[in-house]
Design an enzyme around this catalytic site. Structure first.
Site, mmCIF file in Angstrom:
data_model
loop_
_atom_site.group_PDB
_atom_site.id
_atom_site.type_symbol
_atom_site.label_atom_id
_atom_site.label_comp_id
_atom_site.label_asym_id
_atom_site.label_seq_id
_atom_site.Cartn_x
_atom_site.Cartn_y
_atom_site.Cartn_z
ATOM 1 N N SER A 229 90.338 87.202 34.470
ATOM 2 C CA SER A 229 90.348 88.654 34.613
ATOM 3 C C SER A 229 91.093 89.298 33.455
ATOM 4 O O SER A 229 91.785 88.631 32.694
ATOM 5 C CB SER A 229 91.029 89.064 35.931
ATOM 6 O OG SER A 229 90.335 88.562 37.043
ATOM 7 N N SER A 267 85.184 87.470 37.320
ATOM 8 C CA SER A 267 86.199 88.124 36.502
ATOM 9 C C SER A 267 86.474 89.532 37.011
ATOM 10 O O SER A 267 85.547 90.300 37.278
ATOM 11 C CB SER A 267 85.740 88.189 35.040
ATOM 12 O OG SER A 267 86.764 88.681 34.204
ATOM 13 N N ASP A 269 87.596 92.803 35.731
ATOM 14 C CA ASP A 269 87.787 93.523 34.464
ATOM 15 C C ASP A 269 87.899 95.010 34.781
ATOM 16 O O ASP A 269 86.893 95.665 35.066
ATOM 17 C CB ASP A 269 86.621 93.257 33.528
ATOM 18 C CG ASP A 269 86.359 91.767 33.326
ATOM 19 O OD1 ASP A 269 87.340 91.012 33.255
ATOM 20 O OD2 ASP A 269 85.187 91.365 33.257
#
Length: 343
Positions: A229, A267, A269
């Site tokens: 991340s 992830s 983000d």
């Protein structure tokens, strides 16, 4: 050493004096780093980072803000209300995944002490916390991060040049198979506005890194890493509305992609952006208020977009160049990426 000091120049816009998010006047950053053995195999390799939009009372004087989720595999707090109302009224706190509840509690305790009226004669407060998973190096199941660490990070926050690398929330983070963590950079736009970016990097596989050709020593990163991340915090003194901040925040994804990320399935983000151009009073009996904002049909908006992309890309590289080899739980070690100097 920042990558710029190694001859690696990102983009065409110039950085601010410190090349740091604190180039935006009033912004402060504080870190608390935890680095100690818990037992024979477990280790606290984690921390907290606090970003304060100004040095006054954040609940009484709020800032316009927005957030943008590039990929939503994250465990943040406070973003729903932040986007609904378009204002930020607490520090932006960063930590590890399992530390979010403790840091939320600690930040809330700090805000309540500053503002006795919260939850009594006025409404509640919206605390904003972001995270990345540092469990390769940090024993997150032992919950080493405590509420008092949030308060300590807030109190330690300063307008000076921000520490980078394996500090604060970045202590246990990994980026492209190498030691990641905290990175920051800034850009000056039209000689009048500044954009500053701070990142918490914990993403990417070794083979995806677009700057691997700049490796000096034969030091290899981890062969296998998860999607990971990144938390991106964007500050500016440009007078932008929350909608305009959202547009600028989206361009941080360009800088992230330029380093090699494809915003992986697992992830988280996330971008949190705020403008320091206007302070919004919590108590105000007036029915209307007047704000100034930039027109969007002028070149300045494209420059702000470029600045967000460039500052994000360079902040990510700085998180790698400033990090040091780190050892954590079960004897796991992660090496720093050995950037070579570009002549």
């Amino acid at each position: 050493m920042k990558v710029r000091d190694k001859g690696i120049l990102i983009g065409t816009l110039s950085p601010g004096n410190k090349n740091c998010i604190t180039d935006v006047d009033g912004v402060k950053v504080g870190h608390v780093t935890l680095d100690y053995p818990i037992n024979d195999t477990d280790y606290a390799c984690t921390g907290v980072t606090a970003i304060l939009p100004h040095d006054g009372n954040l609940f009484q004087e709020k800032f316009i803000a927005a957030s943008y989720v590039i990929n939503g595999f994250g465990k943040t707090t406070g973003l729903v209300q932040l986007n609904e109302l378009g204002v930020l009224e607490s520090p932006i706190m960063l930590t590890n995944t399992f530390g979010v509840p403790a840091i939320t509690q600690g930040t809330l305790q700090y805000m309540l002490e500053q503002n006795p009226e919260i939850g009594d004669t006025t409404g509640t407060v919206n605390v904003v916390v972001g995270e990345c998973n540092d469990s390769y190096l940090n024993s997150i199941r032992h919950f080493p991060v405590k509420p008092e660490h949030a308060i300590e990070a807030i109190i330690k926050a300063t307008m000076e040049t921000t520490e980078e690398g394996a500090v604060g929330a970045g202590k246990g983070m990994i980026c492209f198979g190498y030691k990641g963590g905290i990175g920051t950079s800034s850009r000056v736009v039209s000689e009048k506005y500044t954009i500053g970016c701070l990142v918490l990097t914990n993403f990417g596989k070794r083979e995806e890194f677009k700057y691997s050709h700049l490796k000096g020593d034969e030091i290899e990163g981890l062969p296998e890493t998860s999607d990971g991340s990144i938390m991106i915090v964007l500050a500016t003194d440009a007078p932008l509305s929350d909608r305009q901040l959202l547009r600028v925040a989206k361009r941080c994804g360009i800088g992230l992609g330029r380093t090699g990320s494809h915003f992986g399935n697992g992830s988280g983000d996330i971008v949190i952006a705020f403008s320091t151009a206007h302070k919004i009073a919590h108590f105000n009996e007036k029915e209307t208020e007047i704000r100034t904002q930039l027109r969007e049909d002028l070149p300045i908006m494209n420059e702000l977009f470029s600045a967000a992309a460039e500052a994000t890309e360079e902040a990510i590289l700085n998180s790698l160049s400033q990090a040091e080899m780190t050892t954590g739980r079960n004897g796991h070690s992660v090496s720093a990426f050995p950037f070579r100097r570009v002549e």
